[in-house]
Scaffold this active site. Structure first.
Site, PDB file in Angstrom:
ATOM      1  N   THR A 182       0.842  -1.203   0.000  1.00  0.00           N
ATOM      2  CA  THR A 182       0.000   0.000   0.000  1.00  0.00           C
ATOM      3  C   THR A 182       0.878   1.254   0.000  1.00  0.00           C
ATOM      4  O   THR A 182       2.019   1.203   0.452  1.00  0.00           O
ATOM      5  CB  THR A 182      -0.864  -0.048   1.278  1.00  0.00           C
ATOM      6  OG1 THR A 182      -1.812  -1.071   1.106  1.00  0.00           O
ATOM      7  CG2 THR A 182      -1.552   1.256   1.595  1.00  0.00           C
ATOM      8  N   ARG A 210     -14.250  -7.300   0.448  1.00  0.00           N
ATOM      9  CA  ARG A 210     -13.449  -6.962   1.635  1.00  0.00           C
ATOM     10  C   ARG A 210     -12.810  -5.571   1.491  1.00  0.00           C
ATOM     11  O   ARG A 210     -12.265  -5.219   0.464  1.00  0.00           O
ATOM     12  CB  ARG A 210     -12.367  -8.027   1.809  1.00  0.00           C
ATOM     13  CG  ARG A 210     -11.439  -7.803   2.997  1.00  0.00           C
ATOM     14  CD  ARG A 210     -10.168  -7.095   2.605  1.00  0.00           C
ATOM     15  NE  ARG A 210      -9.207  -7.031   3.708  1.00  0.00           N
ATOM     16  CZ  ARG A 210      -8.141  -6.234   3.708  1.00  0.00           C
ATOM     17  NH1 ARG A 210      -7.878  -5.482   2.676  1.00  0.00           N
ATOM     18  NH2 ARG A 210      -7.333  -6.217   4.742  1.00  0.00           N
ATOM     19  N   GLY A 212     -10.097  -2.975   3.634  1.00  0.00           N
ATOM     20  CA  GLY A 212      -9.139  -2.936   4.745  1.00  0.00           C
ATOM     21  C   GLY A 212      -9.183  -1.622   5.501  1.00  0.00           C
ATOM     22  O   GLY A 212     -10.149  -0.856   5.421  1.00  0.00           O
ATOM     23  N   ASP A 213      -8.113  -1.360   6.212  1.00  0.00           N
ATOM     24  CA  ASP A 213      -8.044  -0.155   7.051  1.00  0.00           C
ATOM     25  C   ASP A 213      -7.759   1.116   6.257  1.00  0.00           C
ATOM     26  O   ASP A 213      -8.120   2.212   6.697  1.00  0.00           O
ATOM     27  CB  ASP A 213      -6.924  -0.339   8.088  1.00  0.00           C
ATOM     28  CG  ASP A 213      -5.563  -0.541   7.410  1.00  0.00           C
ATOM     29  OD1 ASP A 213      -5.477  -1.364   6.478  1.00  0.00           O
ATOM     30  OD2 ASP A 213      -4.597   0.134   7.805  1.00  0.00           O
ATOM     31  N   THR A 233       0.085   1.031   7.092  1.00  0.00           N
ATOM     32  CA  THR A 233       0.160  -0.061   6.128  1.00  0.00           C
ATOM     33  C   THR A 233       0.423  -1.367   6.863  1.00  0.00           C
ATOM     34  O   THR A 233       1.127  -1.383   7.857  1.00  0.00           O
ATOM     35  CB  THR A 233       1.266   0.169   5.080  1.00  0.00           C
ATOM     36  OG1 THR A 233       1.311  -0.991   4.231  1.00  0.00           O
ATOM     37  CG2 THR A 233       2.632   0.389   5.694  1.00  0.00           C
ATOM     38  N   GLY A 234      -0.176  -2.432   6.364  1.00  0.00           N
ATOM     39  CA  GLY A 234      -0.012  -3.724   7.018  1.00  0.00           C
ATOM     40  C   GLY A 234      -1.285  -4.526   6.891  1.00  0.00           C
ATOM     41  O   GLY A 234      -2.137  -4.228   6.048  1.00  0.00           O
ATOM     42  N   GLY A 236      -4.671  -5.265   7.339  1.00  0.00           N
ATOM     43  CA  GLY A 236      -5.684  -4.263   7.658  1.00  0.00           C
ATOM     44  C   GLY A 236      -6.623  -4.569   8.819  1.00  0.00           C
ATOM     45  O   GLY A 236      -6.995  -3.660   9.569  1.00  0.00           O
TER      46      GLY A 236
HETATM   47  N1  ASP Z   1      -3.597  -2.233   4.939  1.00  0.00           N
HETATM   48  C1  ASP Z   1      -3.922  -2.686   3.626  1.00  0.00           C
HETATM   49  C2  ASP Z   1      -5.180  -3.520   3.667  1.00  0.00           C
HETATM   50  O1  ASP Z   1      -5.350  -4.258   4.604  1.00  0.00           O
HETATM   51  C3  ASP Z   1      -2.853  -3.490   3.002  1.00  0.00           C
HETATM   52  C4  ASP Z   1      -1.498  -2.820   2.990  1.00  0.00           C
HETATM   53  O2  ASP Z   1      -1.200  -1.986   3.824  1.00  0.00           O
HETATM   54  O3  ASP Z   1      -0.711  -3.123   2.097  1.00  0.00           O
HETATM   55  O4  ASP Z   1      -5.950  -3.455   2.754  1.00  0.00           O
END
Ligand code: ASP
Length: 315
Positions: A182, A210, A212-213, A233-234, A236
């Site tokens: 991300t 779905r 994410g965050d 990022t991570g 989510g």
């Molecule tokens: N946080 C993002 C998600 O869960 C993914 C990412 O940070 O790469 O959609």
């Protein structure tokens, strides 16, 4: 006057030097530097933090290397569905979009939502209709295709298993290379206004619409001049449950922690307890910055008025 600063990320995860070729490493470093330079130029010319973060994100969305805009990951159905959000810390206005198809720069649509709709968060077909109405640039499916993301998806698409009710170990096997990819940006302008923006294709093989965050205000993206601007990022789901970005703001507001102290608590304590792998970048209204992660690496960079100009990948 605040010292103007821009900090960016290009995703966190299991990013190891042993997996990287010298050419790829240089390509990532150049892409991060270009995004920093573009955002920094906006600030240097007296532009606003919100315009700076948008400008940096557009560069990263246009680059195949990152999981946002062009180069977004594939869903279970083999298409790209993108999410993005932007928030202006000077007035707490925000715009977010989720489940977008074919929008070249999701962050531009998030900005349109913030400025030209009476809403904060649009999703799916409605968001695409709004894109058409606002004349936001669209692209055909082929534009978003990258062989690398396609191969990543092919490796796991037949397992119906990419969901959170499986054990961590199974998940790890499925997501052998857990690079989330991300992109995000946070900035402080010369007026001391701050802003945050995040854009993503989400997670490979995601299904059921779905989200994410990243596009959720308070979870993956948050900005408030009184405290901080944060982009996460991570993985989510834990970031959503931790309301991670807003929690940093709360720790600063109610416990008087500094930006870096508050980010440390959230990334190295609260998220760890939820198995929340990843990281975040942030700035405050004085132009201080921090980039903190609990994963092996995070693509990241910072450039400020005092001459700091750095990009980094590993821990
Ligand atoms: N946080 C993002 C998600 O869960 C993914 C990412 O940070 O790469 O959609």
């Amino acid at each position: 006057m605040s010292q103007f600063t821009i900090a960016i990320h290009g995703g966190a995860g299991t990013i190891l030097k042993t997996d990287m070729t010298p050419d790829l490493e240089i390509a990532y470093q150049e892409a991060l530097q270009e995004a920093l330079n573009v955002g920094y130029a906006v600030l240097e010319q007296g532009g606003t933090a919100v315009n700076a973060v948008k400008a940096s994100i557009v560069v990263l969305e246009d680059n195949m290397l990152f999981n946002a805009g062009r180069g977004s990951v594939f869903t279970k159905k083999g298409v790209q569905e993108m999410d993005a959000a932007i928030m202006d810390g000077s007035n707490l206005n925000a715009g977010a979009v989720a489940g977008l198809r074919n929008v070249r720069n999701p962050i531009e649509l998030a900005m349109e939502v913030m400025r030209n709709s009476n809403h904060v968060f649009l999703s799916g077909k409605g968001a695409n209709d709004f894109a058409l109405k606002q004349g936001v640039k669209l692209e055909p499916d082929e534009y978003f295709f990258s062989q690398f993301r396609y191969d990543q998806w092919k490796a796991i698409r037949d397992s119906d298993n990419y969901s959170l009710d499986h054990t961590h170990q199974q998940l790890e096997e499925l997501m052998k290379d857990k690079k989330f990819g991300t992109v995000g940006a946070t900035a402080c302008d010369a007026q001391g206004n701050i802003a945050a923006a995040t854009s993503t294709g989400g997670m490979t093989n995601k299904k059921y619409g779905r989200i994410g965050d990243s596009p959720m205000i308070g979870a993956g993206t948050y900005a408030n001049n009184q405290t901080c601007a944060i982009s996460c990022t991570g993985h989510g789901e834990p970031f959503i449950c931790a309301v991670a970005a807003h929690d940093v703001s709360c720790l600063m507001e109610y416990k008087n922690l500094s930006l870096a102290e508050a980010m440390n608590v959230v990334v190295h304590d609260k998220l760890i307890k939820l198995d929340g792998e990843g990281g975040m970048i942030g700035v405050d209204a004085q132009g201080n910055h921090a980039m903190i992660f609990n994963s092996a690496g995070m693509y990241r960079g910072v450039k400020n008025e005092q001459g700091i100009n750095e990009v980094a990948i590993y821990g």
